[in-house]
Design a protein around this motif. Structure first.
Motif, PDB file in Angstrom:
ATOM      1  N   HIS A 113      11.883  11.844  -8.744  1.00  0.00           N
ATOM      2  CA  HIS A 113      12.045  10.571  -9.550  1.00  0.00           C
ATOM      3  C   HIS A 113      12.732  10.604 -11.120  1.00  0.00           C
ATOM      4  O   HIS A 113      13.201   9.863 -11.478  1.00  0.00           O
ATOM      5  CB  HIS A 113      10.508  10.023  -9.715  1.00  0.00           C
ATOM      6  CG  HIS A 113      10.449   8.736 -10.648  1.00  0.00           C
ATOM      7  ND1 HIS A 113      11.132   7.643  -9.987  1.00  0.00           N
ATOM      8  CD2 HIS A 113       9.752   8.584 -11.627  1.00  0.00           C
ATOM      9  CE1 HIS A 113      10.845   6.732 -10.746  1.00  0.00           C
ATOM     10  NE2 HIS A 113      10.181   6.987 -11.957  1.00  0.00           N
ATOM     11  N   PHE A 114      12.165  11.705 -11.745  1.00  0.00           N
ATOM     12  CA  PHE A 114      12.680  11.908 -13.081  1.00  0.00           C
ATOM     13  C   PHE A 114      14.350  12.201 -13.031  1.00  0.00           C
ATOM     14  O   PHE A 114      14.898  11.588 -14.021  1.00  0.00           O
ATOM     15  CB  PHE A 114      11.993  13.248 -13.625  1.00  0.00           C
ATOM     16  CG  PHE A 114      12.516  13.410 -15.261  1.00  0.00           C
ATOM     17  CD1 PHE A 114      11.352  12.881 -16.127  1.00  0.00           C
ATOM     18  CD2 PHE A 114      13.449  14.139 -15.712  1.00  0.00           C
ATOM     19  CE1 PHE A 114      11.711  13.000 -17.328  1.00  0.00           C
ATOM     20  CE2 PHE A 114      13.947  14.354 -16.867  1.00  0.00           C
ATOM     21  CZ  PHE A 114      12.903  13.842 -17.848  1.00  0.00           C
ATOM     22  N   ASP A 115      14.930  12.879 -12.081  1.00  0.00           N
ATOM     23  CA  ASP A 115      15.920  13.136 -11.959  1.00  0.00           C
ATOM     24  C   ASP A 115      17.084  11.967 -11.358  1.00  0.00           C
ATOM     25  O   ASP A 115      18.213  12.102 -11.364  1.00  0.00           O
ATOM     26  CB  ASP A 115      16.321  14.430 -11.136  1.00  0.00           C
ATOM     27  CG  ASP A 115      15.873  15.513 -11.870  1.00  0.00           C
ATOM     28  OD1 ASP A 115      15.869  15.680 -13.225  1.00  0.00           O
ATOM     29  OD2 ASP A 115      15.515  16.535 -11.144  1.00  0.00           O
ATOM     30  N   SER A 116      16.345  10.816 -10.779  1.00  0.00           N
ATOM     31  CA  SER A 116      17.040   9.960 -10.262  1.00  0.00           C
ATOM     32  C   SER A 116      17.888   8.889 -11.306  1.00  0.00           C
ATOM     33  O   SER A 116      17.619   9.128 -12.511  1.00  0.00           O
ATOM     34  CB  SER A 116      16.125   8.795  -9.441  1.00  0.00           C
ATOM     35  OG  SER A 116      15.296   8.050 -10.528  1.00  0.00           O
ATOM     36  N   PRO A 117      19.034   8.594 -10.960  1.00  0.00           N
ATOM     37  CA  PRO A 117      19.955   7.859 -11.865  1.00  0.00           C
ATOM     38  C   PRO A 117      19.316   6.846 -12.642  1.00  0.00           C
ATOM     39  O   PRO A 117      19.690   6.399 -13.937  1.00  0.00           O
ATOM     40  CB  PRO A 117      21.245   7.441 -11.041  1.00  0.00           C
ATOM     41  CG  PRO A 117      21.370   8.388  -9.872  1.00  0.00           C
ATOM     42  CD  PRO A 117      19.719   8.727  -9.534  1.00  0.00           C
ATOM     43  N   GLY A 118      18.534   6.135 -11.908  1.00  0.00           N
ATOM     44  CA  GLY A 118      17.718   4.916 -12.467  1.00  0.00           C
ATOM     45  C   GLY A 118      17.168   5.251 -13.562  1.00  0.00           C
ATOM     46  O   GLY A 118      16.850   4.814 -14.849  1.00  0.00           O
TER      47      GLY A 118
ATOM     48  N   GLU B  99      19.511   9.992 -24.914  1.00  0.00           N
ATOM     49  CA  GLU B  99      20.506  11.008 -24.582  1.00  0.00           C
ATOM     50  C   GLU B  99      20.105  12.389 -24.856  1.00  0.00           C
ATOM     51  O   GLU B  99      20.497  13.144 -23.940  1.00  0.00           O
ATOM     52  CB  GLU B  99      21.811  10.484 -25.632  1.00  0.00           C
ATOM     53  CG  GLU B  99      22.982  11.761 -25.385  1.00  0.00           C
ATOM     54  CD  GLU B  99      24.103  11.275 -26.240  1.00  0.00           C
ATOM     55  OE1 GLU B  99      25.061  12.061 -26.135  1.00  0.00           O
ATOM     56  OE2 GLU B  99      24.051  10.224 -27.022  1.00  0.00           O
ATOM     57  N   ILE B 100      19.337  12.627 -25.827  1.00  0.00           N
ATOM     58  CA  ILE B 100      18.859  14.163 -26.134  1.00  0.00           C
ATOM     59  C   ILE B 100      18.018  14.499 -24.919  1.00  0.00           C
ATOM     60  O   ILE B 100      17.981  15.817 -24.745  1.00  0.00           O
ATOM     61  CB  ILE B 100      17.890  14.147 -27.531  1.00  0.00           C
ATOM     62  CG1 ILE B 100      17.884  15.537 -27.793  1.00  0.00           C
ATOM     63  CG2 ILE B 100      17.109  13.246 -27.267  1.00  0.00           C
ATOM     64  CD1 ILE B 100      17.237  15.625 -29.195  1.00  0.00           C
ATOM     65  N   ALA B 101      17.020  13.629 -24.235  1.00  0.00           N
ATOM     66  CA  ALA B 101      16.505  14.254 -23.204  1.00  0.00           C
ATOM     67  C   ALA B 101      17.214  14.340 -21.928  1.00  0.00           C
ATOM     68  O   ALA B 101      17.196  15.375 -21.103  1.00  0.00           O
ATOM     69  CB  ALA B 101      15.348  13.178 -22.878  1.00  0.00           C
ATOM     70  N   ARG B 102      18.292  13.575 -21.764  1.00  0.00           N
ATOM     71  CA  ARG B 102      19.218  13.690 -20.500  1.00  0.00           C
ATOM     72  C   ARG B 102      19.975  15.130 -20.933  1.00  0.00           C
ATOM     73  O   ARG B 102      20.365  15.856 -19.997  1.00  0.00           O
ATOM     74  CB  ARG B 102      20.241  12.479 -20.446  1.00  0.00           C
ATOM     75  CG  ARG B 102      19.343  11.362 -20.130  1.00  0.00           C
ATOM     76  CD  ARG B 102      20.498  10.244 -19.537  1.00  0.00           C
ATOM     77  NE  ARG B 102      21.665   9.850 -20.544  1.00  0.00           N
ATOM     78  CZ  ARG B 102      21.563   8.814 -21.548  1.00  0.00           C
ATOM     79  NH1 ARG B 102      20.211   8.216 -21.632  1.00  0.00           N
ATOM     80  NH2 ARG B 102      22.394   8.638 -22.169  1.00  0.00           N
TER      81      ARG B 102
ATOM     82  N   GLY C 196       0.273  22.183 -14.551  1.00  0.00           N
ATOM     83  CA  GLY C 196       1.474  21.869 -14.676  1.00  0.00           C
ATOM     84  C   GLY C 196       1.542  20.355 -14.743  1.00  0.00           C
ATOM     85  O   GLY C 196       2.442  19.641 -13.988  1.00  0.00           O
ATOM     86  N   CYS C 197       0.570  19.790 -15.641  1.00  0.00           N
ATOM     87  CA  CYS C 197       0.521  18.282 -15.781  1.00  0.00           C
ATOM     88  C   CYS C 197       1.639  17.656 -16.430  1.00  0.00           C
ATOM     89  O   CYS C 197       2.128  17.956 -17.425  1.00  0.00           O
ATOM     90  CB  CYS C 197      -0.524  18.071 -16.362  1.00  0.00           C
ATOM     91  SG  CYS C 197      -0.998  16.215 -16.978  1.00  0.00           S
ATOM     92  N   PRO C 198       2.480  16.813 -15.827  1.00  0.00           N
ATOM     93  CA  PRO C 198       3.708  16.416 -16.177  1.00  0.00           C
ATOM     94  C   PRO C 198       3.602  15.394 -17.405  1.00  0.00           C
ATOM     95  O   PRO C 198       4.712  14.755 -18.035  1.00  0.00           O
ATOM     96  CB  PRO C 198       4.444  15.639 -15.068  1.00  0.00           C
ATOM     97  CG  PRO C 198       3.275  15.175 -14.331  1.00  0.00           C
ATOM     98  CD  PRO C 198       2.145  16.244 -14.402  1.00  0.00           C
TER      99      PRO C 198
ATOM    100  N   GLN D   7       5.295  14.719 -20.795  1.00  0.00           N
ATOM    101  CA  GLN D   7       5.486  16.403 -20.966  1.00  0.00           C
ATOM    102  C   GLN D   7       6.697  16.704 -20.495  1.00  0.00           C
ATOM    103  O   GLN D   7       7.279  17.639 -21.220  1.00  0.00           O
ATOM    104  CB  GLN D   7       4.275  17.265 -20.140  1.00  0.00           C
ATOM    105  CG  GLN D   7       4.311  18.522 -20.292  1.00  0.00           C
ATOM    106  CD  GLN D   7       4.370  19.157 -21.711  1.00  0.00           C
ATOM    107  OE1 GLN D   7       3.996  18.489 -22.533  1.00  0.00           O
ATOM    108  NE2 GLN D   7       4.867  20.359 -22.030  1.00  0.00           N
ATOM    109  N   ARG D   8       7.217  16.115 -19.580  1.00  0.00           N
ATOM    110  CA  ARG D   8       8.721  16.336 -19.065  1.00  0.00           C
ATOM    111  C   ARG D   8       9.630  16.013 -20.089  1.00  0.00           C
ATOM    112  O   ARG D   8      10.653  16.762 -20.323  1.00  0.00           O
ATOM    113  CB  ARG D   8       9.014  15.636 -17.814  1.00  0.00           C
ATOM    114  CG  ARG D   8       8.147  16.016 -16.611  1.00  0.00           C
ATOM    115  CD  ARG D   8       8.764  15.317 -15.065  1.00  0.00           C
ATOM    116  NE  ARG D   8       8.002  15.007 -14.381  1.00  0.00           N
ATOM    117  CZ  ARG D   8       7.466  15.911 -13.331  1.00  0.00           C
ATOM    118  NH1 ARG D   8       8.083  17.104 -13.325  1.00  0.00           N
ATOM    119  NH2 ARG D   8       6.471  15.634 -12.178  1.00  0.00           N
TER     120      ARG D   8
END
Length: 351
Positions: free
Chosen positions: A130-135, A142-145, A281-283, A323-324
């Protein structure tokens, strides 16, 4: 993902509770018998998608001289206990980023259980789809991307070893990283048992003390390790609840785990969050009260430092993945401007 297992020689290198280098720690007393060599057990885990072993498990190492987590010739060596006993675990990544294979080999009475835990330990349950989905990516700064682009193989590890994480994080309360790392190293070297023997294992690999061993640490050894009375008392209170703490590994709700951890006197929101990041591993776990984090997040996202309330407001759009997002900010390579001298460690051992 696929997992295959085999026995044979080690590969070559290639919710409530019920109950700078560090200084040398000095001579190590007899902390128990050295476990006899045992046959190696091995498995290969093939993660789905890109994977980076070093980036994933790096947060589990308490400094470069952590006796329970040492690196040697491209492999990571971990020492810990599980329900079956002590284990030495060797992890090595082979293949490319996008077709990785993690070769795991374990020794000791806890070897079989250690191998069974490898996928979870290495983030197999940490789903970034979900985090990696384009939407979703379009909503991120931008810095997180950038951080995710540079680190597509990073996952959040999950050890499930509650007491080890709780003790380590308590040692980190209100002190510098140098002080916390030195204390962890000193106490494990002095009071932890030698890890199960394994061919090629680096010297000095040791198990974190078991509850009974933590209870036997004398007051003068806490002092020699640079641990004040508040932190040592908190550790001993947690040790008294060790069986209840370990049951929290099976609790899925981060809110329930946090509430249970905070029922231990001396454990607050920061400590609970830091533990959850390692054990589950809590996100979404954010270390509110951290000396640096709020200022870092503010500087990364707005160019201005902020406090905890400001940090939580900035991260609110990504609730569930905070956290991600923080990990991606660090992974981007951004460093906040520094002003004035660093916080200096205080050494009370000779007072």
């Amino acid at each position: 993902m696929t997992v295959s297992a085999a026995h044979g020689p080690a590969p070559e290198s290639g919710t409530g509770l019920d109950s700078g280098p560090a200084p040398e720690p000095g001579p190590v007393p007899d902390s128990g018998p050295v476990l006899a060599p045992s046959a190696a057990r091995s498995t290969v885990w093939e993660p789905d998608g890109p994977y980076n072993l070093a980036g994933t498990i790096g947060s589990l190492q308490c400094g470069a001289f952590d006796p329970a987590f040492l690196k040697d010739q491209g492999a990571a060596w971990l020492a810990f206990r599980n329900d079956d006993g002590a284990a030495t675990l060797r992890l090595e990544q082979r293949g490319s980023l996008r077709s990785a294979r993690i070769h795991a080999t374990a020794w000791g009475p806890g070897a079989a259980a250690a191998l069974q835990s490898v996928p979870t330990l290495l983030g197999a349950d940490d789903d970034w789809s979900h985090f990696d989905s384009p939407g979703y990516q379009a909503t991120l700064p931008e810095i997180a991307r950038k951080g995710r682009y540079l680190n597509p193989g990073l996952r959040l590890p999950s050890t499930g070893r509650m007491l080890d994480a709780v003790v380590r994080v308590i040692l980190e309360q209100k002190v510098t990283g140098i002080e916390a790392k030195r204390a962890w190293r000193w106490l494990l070297t002095r009071h932890g048992d030698a890890a199960p023997q394994a061919p090629g294992a680096p010297n000095g690999l040791r198990l974190p003390p078991a509850p009974a061993q933590w209870r036997r640490v004398p007051s003068w050894d806490w002092h020699r390790a640079g641990v004040d009375a508040h932190r040592s008392d908190t550790i001993l209170k947690a040790v008294a609840m060790a069986s209840g703490l370990e049951r929290l590994a099976g609790v899925r709700s981060s809110a329930d785990v946090t509430a249970a951890l905070r029922s231990v006197p001396g454990i607050g929101v920061w400590t609970a969050a830091e533990v959850l990041q390692r054990t589950h591993g809590c996100p979404d776990s954010i270390s509110v009260g951290d000396y640096h984090l709020a200022a870092y997040v503010g500087a990364a996202l707005t160019g201005q430092r902020t406090d905890d309330a400001g940090m939580l407001q900035l991260l609110k759009p990504w609730a569930g993945d905070r956290q991600r997002v923080v990990r991606m900010l660090y992974a981007s390579g951004f460093r906040k401007p520094t002003y004035g001298p660093r916080l200096a460690p205080e050494d009370h051992r000779h007072r």
